[in-house]
Write a protein that holds these residues in place. Structure first.
Motif, PDB file in Angstrom:
ATOM      1  N   HIS A 222      54.385 -29.070 -33.372  1.00 55.82           N
ATOM      2  CA  HIS A 222      53.693 -28.373 -32.433  1.00 55.82           C
ATOM      3  C   HIS A 222      54.212 -28.905 -30.978  1.00 55.82           C
ATOM      4  N   PHE A 238      49.749 -17.706 -39.409  1.00 57.94           N
ATOM      5  CA  PHE A 238      49.182 -18.761 -40.302  1.00 57.94           C
ATOM      6  C   PHE A 238      48.744 -19.663 -39.440  1.00 57.94           C
ATOM      7  N   ASP A 260      45.654 -15.350 -38.107  1.00 55.28           N
ATOM      8  CA  ASP A 260      45.019 -15.938 -39.374  1.00 55.28           C
ATOM      9  C   ASP A 260      44.049 -15.196 -40.302  1.00 55.28           C
ATOM     10  N   ILE A 261      44.062 -15.143 -41.667  1.00 57.52           N
ATOM     11  CA  ILE A 261      43.259 -14.321 -42.527  1.00 57.52           C
ATOM     12  C   ILE A 261      41.768 -15.031 -42.366  1.00 57.52           C
ATOM     13  N   CYS A 287      48.738 -11.873 -42.441  1.00 56.43           N
ATOM     14  CA  CYS A 287      49.910 -12.172 -41.898  1.00 56.43           C
ATOM     15  C   CYS A 287      51.169 -11.345 -42.485  1.00 56.43           C
ATOM     16  N   ASP A 307      53.923 -20.419 -40.694  1.00 54.91           N
ATOM     17  CA  ASP A 307      53.429 -21.926 -41.361  1.00 54.91           C
ATOM     18  C   ASP A 307      52.156 -21.565 -42.328  1.00 54.91           C
TER      19      ASP A 307
HETATM   20  N1  SAH Z   1      49.704 -23.514 -38.587  1.00 52.26           N
HETATM   21  C1  SAH Z   1      48.482 -24.326 -38.824  1.00 52.26           C
HETATM   22  C2  SAH Z   1      48.062 -24.627 -40.233  1.00 52.26           C
HETATM   23  C3  SAH Z   1      48.431 -23.508 -41.090  1.00 52.26           C
HETATM   24  S1  SAH Z   1      47.565 -23.699 -42.667  1.00 52.26           S
HETATM   25  C4  SAH Z   1      48.576 -25.641 -37.864  1.00 52.26           C
HETATM   26  O1  SAH Z   1      49.729 -25.926 -37.503  1.00 52.26           O
HETATM   27  O2  SAH Z   1      47.572 -26.175 -37.708  1.00 52.26           O
HETATM   28  C5  SAH Z   1      47.565 -22.022 -43.373  1.00 52.26           C
HETATM   29  C6  SAH Z   1      46.668 -21.015 -42.801  1.00 52.26           C
HETATM   30  O3  SAH Z   1      47.009 -19.663 -43.408  1.00 52.26           O
HETATM   31  C7  SAH Z   1      45.150 -21.118 -43.118  1.00 52.26           C
HETATM   32  O4  SAH Z   1      44.564 -21.277 -41.870  1.00 52.26           O
HETATM   33  C8  SAH Z   1      44.785 -19.948 -43.816  1.00 52.26           C
HETATM   34  O5  SAH Z   1      43.434 -19.625 -43.586  1.00 52.26           O
HETATM   35  C9  SAH Z   1      45.914 -19.117 -43.457  1.00 52.26           C
HETATM   36  N2  SAH Z   1      46.188 -18.044 -44.318  1.00 52.26           N
HETATM   37  C10 SAH Z   1      46.434 -17.964 -45.875  1.00 52.26           C
HETATM   38  N3  SAH Z   1      46.966 -16.968 -46.218  1.00 52.26           N
HETATM   39  C11 SAH Z   1      47.083 -15.958 -45.217  1.00 52.26           C
HETATM   40  C12 SAH Z   1      47.517 -14.887 -44.887  1.00 52.26           C
HETATM   41  N4  SAH Z   1      47.776 -13.936 -46.263  1.00 52.26           N
HETATM   42  N5  SAH Z   1      47.572 -14.186 -43.794  1.00 52.26           N
HETATM   43  C13 SAH Z   1      47.125 -14.993 -42.786  1.00 52.26           C
HETATM   44  N6  SAH Z   1      46.583 -16.154 -42.781  1.00 52.26           N
HETATM   45  C14 SAH Z   1      46.660 -16.986 -43.973  1.00 52.26           C
END
Ligand code: SAH
Length: 404
Positions: A222, A238, A260-261, A287, A307
């Motif tokens: 980050h 994500f 995010d989903i 995504c 991510d």
């Molecule tokens: N990037 C974040 C952690 C991500 S964890 C950080 O730095 O803290 C993964 C995330 O992906 C979760 O919040 C989950 O809700 C999301 N997710 C899972 N499948 C997804 C999809 N198909 N599209 C969008 N988001 C998704």
């Protein structure tokens, strides 16, 4: 020789697990697990959750650990040395784990970190996270259960949190034959838990969020993204609670979109943007679809972060996981002009680093674009990698720049 070793092991009064020939090497290298199919025979009658001595096929001492016939991991080693497993040993391990975290907790504006990362801290099945004044503890291995109080007391002594929560709801506990429950052990759990990471403020849901409430493994990435964000158009895919997005916004990005989903996650991103007084466009979408749609609309970004959750929890799904990583990498690269930066991640241990890197690079080849591999990073140092235990290295973080 053989006799002497066996007698010494038995002298500790514990049942003795003999490991089949060939599996001693990984134990000698420091691996803490013995699977059921690695056991040749057992002397004595071990109790589930009880201590056993582990020896190799010749009777050579390998260590001592917890036995659980109900777990695939039949023995979790606590020590490779000849030392007694006592409350004092466990407390010392907790203290050592907390002392190491000062490297993270002394970072400016950071009051969150993983305090105990299970096997990698030589505390098998123990996970403990600190979120500001709240500590969340999980015990995921049967043998560790009876040390819960010792671990909690030691955490109180070293960290002095306002609140300590035991969050034993994890599905892993069911597999280990343990009950699922959660309980506040000390203090009062605030309705909203606030924390700071690199000076960025977050509100997290420790009891209902994913994992123990927040992904602490990306803290260092980050802050790494910030150097590329000044004046940049940033897309954080994500995003969960907006970790990358908020760091980007505070580093002076010209625009930040977080996708995010999960609706709950998107609400949290908005709340966190408000807490920091920055603008983030938080979008609830899949995504895969969102990235494709942005490409069709010919949108452009200077920095894209990917991510995703683990696409594979087993080695068998590798091919489909690779397709997933490649698809989002392809879509993301289409949004990046020359000079644009892509940060892409895999958090699955089952995805080997070289396979992940070549999968992402093959996306650039397919697009006939050259890229610069800026760096390959890992999970933050409070999720340490224990030598001899490759399972503790799981997060791959690949940073590329598009050259044309
Ligand atoms: N990037 C974040 C952690 C991500 S964890 C950080 O730095 O803290 C993964 C995330 O992906 C979760 O919040 C989950 O809700 C999301 N997710 C899972 N499948 C997804 C999809 N198909 N599209 C969008 N988001 C998704």
């Amino acid at each position: 020789m053989e006799k002497r070793d066996c007698r010494e092991a038995g002298a500790e009064g514990m049942p003795v697990v003999h490991v089949i020939n060939g599996r001693q090497k990984k134990l000698l290298q420091g691996h803490p697990w013995v699977y059921g199919n690695e056991i040749e025979r057992i002397q004595g009658e071990p109790q589930d959750g009880g201590l056993v001595t582990v020896v190799d096929f010749r009777g050579r001492y390998m260590g001592a650990g917890f036995y659980n016939s109900r777990s695939l991991i039949t023995v979790r080693l606590l020590t490779h040395r000849r030392e007694e497993v006592t409350e004092a040993l466990i407390a010392a391990r907790v203290r050592e784990a907390c002392a190491y975290r000062r490297f993270v907790l002394e970072r400016p504006g950071t009051d969150c970190c993983r305090l105990i990362y299970g096997e990698a801290d030589r505390l098998p099945g123990v996970i403990c996270d600190r979120f500001g004044g709240v500590i969340v503890l999980q015990i995921l291995a049967l043998g560790m259960e009876r040390f819960t109080q010792t671990i909690a007391d030691t955490l109180m002594e070293c960290q002095r949190p306002d609140c300590l929560v035991l969050d034993n709801e994890d599905a892993i506990r069911k597999k280990e034959g343990m009950a699922c429950f959660s309980r506040v052990l000390y203090g009062e759990l605030p309705r909203e838990v606030l924390l700071q990471e690199n000076g960025v403020r977050f509100s997290v849901d420790v009891m209902h969020g994913q994992k123990t409430g927040c992904f602490l493994d990306q803290k260092d990435n980050h802050r790494f993204v910030q150097q590329f964000c000044h004046g940049a158009r940033v897309l954080d895919c994500f995003s969960y609670i907006g970790g990358f997005a908020l760091h980007a916004a505070l580093a002076g990005a010209s625009s930040v979109t977080a996708v995010d989903i999960s609706e709950a996650a998107v609400e949290r991103i908005k709340r966190n943007a408000g807490l920091n007084g920055v603008q983030v466009d938080a979008v609830c979408a899949n995504c895969f679809d969102y990235l494709r749609a942005q490409g069709k609309e010919k949108r452009r970004y200077d920095v894209v972060i990917l991510d995703p959750p683990a696409f594979t929890k087993a080695h068998a799904n590798m091919a489909s996981a690779c397709r997933g990583y490649k698809e989002i990498a392809l879509s993301a690269m289409r949004l990046l002009p020359a000079g644009g930066v892509l940060a892409t991640h895999s958090c699955s241990y089952h995805m080997p680093e070289d396979v992940f890197v070549s999968t992402v690079l093959s996306a650039a080849q397919d697009l006939h674009r050259q890229v610069r591999v800026m760096t390959l990073r890992r999970q933050d140092i409070d999720h340490p990698v224990l030598a001899g235990y490759p399972e503790s290295y799981y997060l791959k973080s690949l940073w590329l720049q598009m050259l044309d």
